[in-house]
Design a protein around this motif. Sequence first.
Motif, PDB file in Angstrom:
ATOM      1  N   ASP A 189       0.828  -1.206   0.000  1.00 48.22           N
ATOM      2  CA  ASP A 189       0.000   0.000   0.000  1.00 48.22           C
ATOM      3  C   ASP A 189       0.864   1.258   0.000  1.00 48.22           C
ATOM      4  O   ASP A 189       1.867   1.346   0.713  1.00 48.22           O
ATOM      5  CB  ASP A 189      -0.930   0.009   1.221  1.00 48.22           C
ATOM      6  CG  ASP A 189      -2.026  -1.058   1.110  1.00 48.22           C
ATOM      7  OD1 ASP A 189      -2.033  -1.811   0.115  1.00 48.22           O
ATOM      8  OD2 ASP A 189      -2.870  -1.110   2.019  1.00 48.22           O
ATOM      9  N   CYS A 202      -0.214   4.703   0.849  1.00 45.13           N
ATOM     10  CA  CYS A 202      -1.350   5.440   1.427  1.00 45.13           C
ATOM     11  C   CYS A 202      -1.191   6.928   1.159  1.00 45.13           C
ATOM     12  O   CYS A 202      -1.891   7.518   0.356  1.00 45.13           O
ATOM     13  CB  CYS A 202      -1.397   5.178   2.921  1.00 45.13           C
ATOM     14  SG  CYS A 202      -1.284   3.423   3.360  1.00 45.13           S
ATOM     15  N   HIS A 224      -6.265   2.667  -4.237  1.00 41.56           N
ATOM     16  CA  HIS A 224      -6.311   2.778  -2.773  1.00 41.56           C
ATOM     17  C   HIS A 224      -7.061   4.043  -2.367  1.00 41.56           C
ATOM     18  O   HIS A 224      -6.924   4.529  -1.254  1.00 41.56           O
ATOM     19  CB  HIS A 224      -4.875   2.770  -2.241  1.00 41.56           C
ATOM     20  CG  HIS A 224      -4.738   2.466  -0.770  1.00 41.56           C
ATOM     21  ND1 HIS A 224      -5.542   1.567  -0.096  1.00 41.56           N
ATOM     22  CD2 HIS A 224      -3.874   2.955   0.171  1.00 41.56           C
ATOM     23  CE1 HIS A 224      -5.175   1.514   1.178  1.00 41.56           C
ATOM     24  NE2 HIS A 224      -4.177   2.353   1.362  1.00 41.56           N
ATOM     25  N   HIS A 266      -7.337   8.528   0.763  1.00 43.60           N
ATOM     26  CA  HIS A 266      -7.114   7.605   1.883  1.00 43.60           C
ATOM     27  C   HIS A 266      -8.167   7.745   2.980  1.00 43.60           C
ATOM     28  O   HIS A 266      -7.878   7.913   4.160  1.00 43.60           O
ATOM     29  CB  HIS A 266      -5.705   7.792   2.470  1.00 43.60           C
ATOM     30  CG  HIS A 266      -5.166   6.553   3.120  1.00 43.60           C
ATOM     31  ND1 HIS A 266      -4.932   6.464   4.474  1.00 43.60           N
ATOM     32  CD2 HIS A 266      -4.838   5.348   2.606  1.00 43.60           C
ATOM     33  CE1 HIS A 266      -4.459   5.253   4.756  1.00 43.60           C
ATOM     34  NE2 HIS A 266      -4.404   4.561   3.641  1.00 43.60           N
ATOM     35  N   ALA A 320      -8.629   2.594   2.495  1.00 41.32           N
ATOM     36  CA  ALA A 320      -7.771   2.981   3.617  1.00 41.32           C
ATOM     37  C   ALA A 320      -8.191   2.171   4.832  1.00 41.32           C
ATOM     38  O   ALA A 320      -9.388   1.986   5.066  1.00 41.32           O
ATOM     39  CB  ALA A 320      -7.949   4.466   3.899  1.00 41.32           C
TER      40      ALA A 320
HETATM   41 ZN   LIG Z   1      -3.438   2.772   3.250  1.00 41.95          ZN
END
Ligand SMILES: [Zn+2]
Length: 265
Positions: free
Chosen positions: A66, A68, A118, A122, A170
């Motif tokens: 990930d 983020c 993603h 977030h 997230a």
């Molecule tokens: Zn994340």
Amino acid sequence: MMRVPGQWRWRTSTGAAGSLAFGVLIGLFFGPASLAAPMQADPAVEIHDRIADDAPDAKRVALTLDACSGKFDDDLIEFLIRNHIPATLFATKKWLDKNPYGVSVIKSHLDLFEVEDHGENHIPAVIGAGRKVYGIPGEPDIIHLRREVLGGAHAIEQTIGVPPHWYRAATAEYDSQATQEIEKLGYKIAGFSINADAGATLKQAAIEDRLKHVKGGDVIIAHMNKPAGDSAEGLSVGLIQLLKKGYVFVRLDQVDLKVIPGTGR
Ligand SMILES: [Zn+2]
């Protein structure tokens, strides 16, 4: 709640004093939960997945990383490139915007890496005013969730040139309304089965230890956005060990996932 009349049936078999105490006890346990139930009607769950349809002895493992917000973990990505380890990268628009160098490295190795969604900023996939996951506020309504999912997807298509097909929110937690909406938008939700670095907070030895427990079909989650953490160090050792044991790494565009029974949805 149906439990309330039910608890008083115990009166006949346990005696008045005992049943009263029992009733009070049950009331203490279930009363507040019953009152809170309407607010918790759609709890957030962490979705746990494995690679679908693999034989028990198949040694395929999916590495997901990930991005983020934050920075680019150069050491980790260069380690993967040096060792030809493919990975699925879950990036936010926020991270793509802030890390042009990281984006350029990824774009020049699209044979190894695929980039998936993603989110835009977030934001956890829980819907309702005031809801939070690990202290991070969720979405006030479904319109905002759609923006988070589609804004992230648009950024990936613009930046990387390949549209995403998987979504990981997230915090990797979802309520059922969000899960349904994400799937309705056409994205598959990517859970995981091995949390390798706990949000890039674990020390090297702990990451190595978690990777020792990997089995065929596992989906590993770790982070590529915190170079100051130990993720690159721990993954470098742990992933080499998996290669030595004969594991093969696959990306999510090569497999499907299934929810581990008893977890997630
Ligand atoms: Zn994340």
